[in-house]
Design an enzyme around this catalytic site. Structure first.
Site, PDB file in Angstrom:
ATOM      1  N   ASP A  79       0.845  -1.188   0.000  1.00  0.00           N
ATOM      2  CA  ASP A  79       0.000   0.000   0.000  1.00  0.00           C
ATOM      3  C   ASP A  79       0.886   1.245   0.000  1.00  0.00           C
ATOM      4  OD1 ASP A  79       0.973   0.274   2.605  1.00  0.00           O
ATOM      5  OD2 ASP A  79      -0.917  -0.334   3.551  1.00  0.00           O
ATOM      6  N   LEU A  80       0.306   2.373   0.190  1.00  0.00           N
ATOM      7  CA  LEU A  80       1.027   3.642   0.157  1.00  0.00           C
ATOM      8  C   LEU A  80       2.169   3.692   1.175  1.00  0.00           C
ATOM      9  CD1 LEU A  80       1.120   6.503  -1.066  1.00  0.00           C
ATOM     10  CD2 LEU A  80      -0.466   7.206   0.721  1.00  0.00           C
TER      11      LEU A  80
END
Length: 137
Positions: free
Chosen positions: A21-22
């Site tokens: 994810d980010l």
């Protein structure tokens, strides 16, 4: 003598950017992909071709239940090992114990799961007994 069905199977995987994810942490659903790939490699290791089962016997496997626990996060570029152990072999299903460790099979436990797979008739999608020759032990 060939590989044993009940032995723990280990499959290495590297965490790629697309798995995260980010924040650079593996997205929770991607652990399921790692577990799935390890089960497929376990079958291949045993000499079982899922394509051949489908084409010649019209059999396929479907996941009917998953219990999963996330212990620690995996991160971008981690080297992981996914393990597969056959817990229960039933007439038309299998229950697996699986884990994902960082750094090796005895490394830090990141994820543990119990997965049930049913053997199905590909045409009717109804349960069908596992062929005895697949798991003779």
């Amino acid at each position: 003598m060939g590989p044993t069905v009940t032995a723990r199977f280990e499959w290495p995987v590297r965490v790629y950017y697309e798995d995260t994810d980010l924040g650079g942490v593996v997205y929770y659903a991607n652990y399921l992909k790692f577990l799935e790939r390890a089960r497929s490699e376990w079958l291949r290791h045993l000499g079982v071709s899922q394509v051949q089962l489908l084409e010649s016997q019209r059999l396929l496997f479907a996941i009917t239940a998953v219990e999963i626990r996330y212990h620690r996060p995996a991160r971008f570029e981690d080297a992981l090992v996914v393990t597969v152990e056959l817990e229960t072999l039933r007439r038309a299903s299998m229950v697996f114990r699986q884990a994902i460790h960082r750094g090796g099979p005895d490394g830090e436990l990141l994820c543990s799961a119990r997965v049930t797979a049913a053997c199905l008739d590909a045409d009717s999608m109804r349960p069908r007994p596992l062929p005895a020759h697949l798991f003779p032990e």
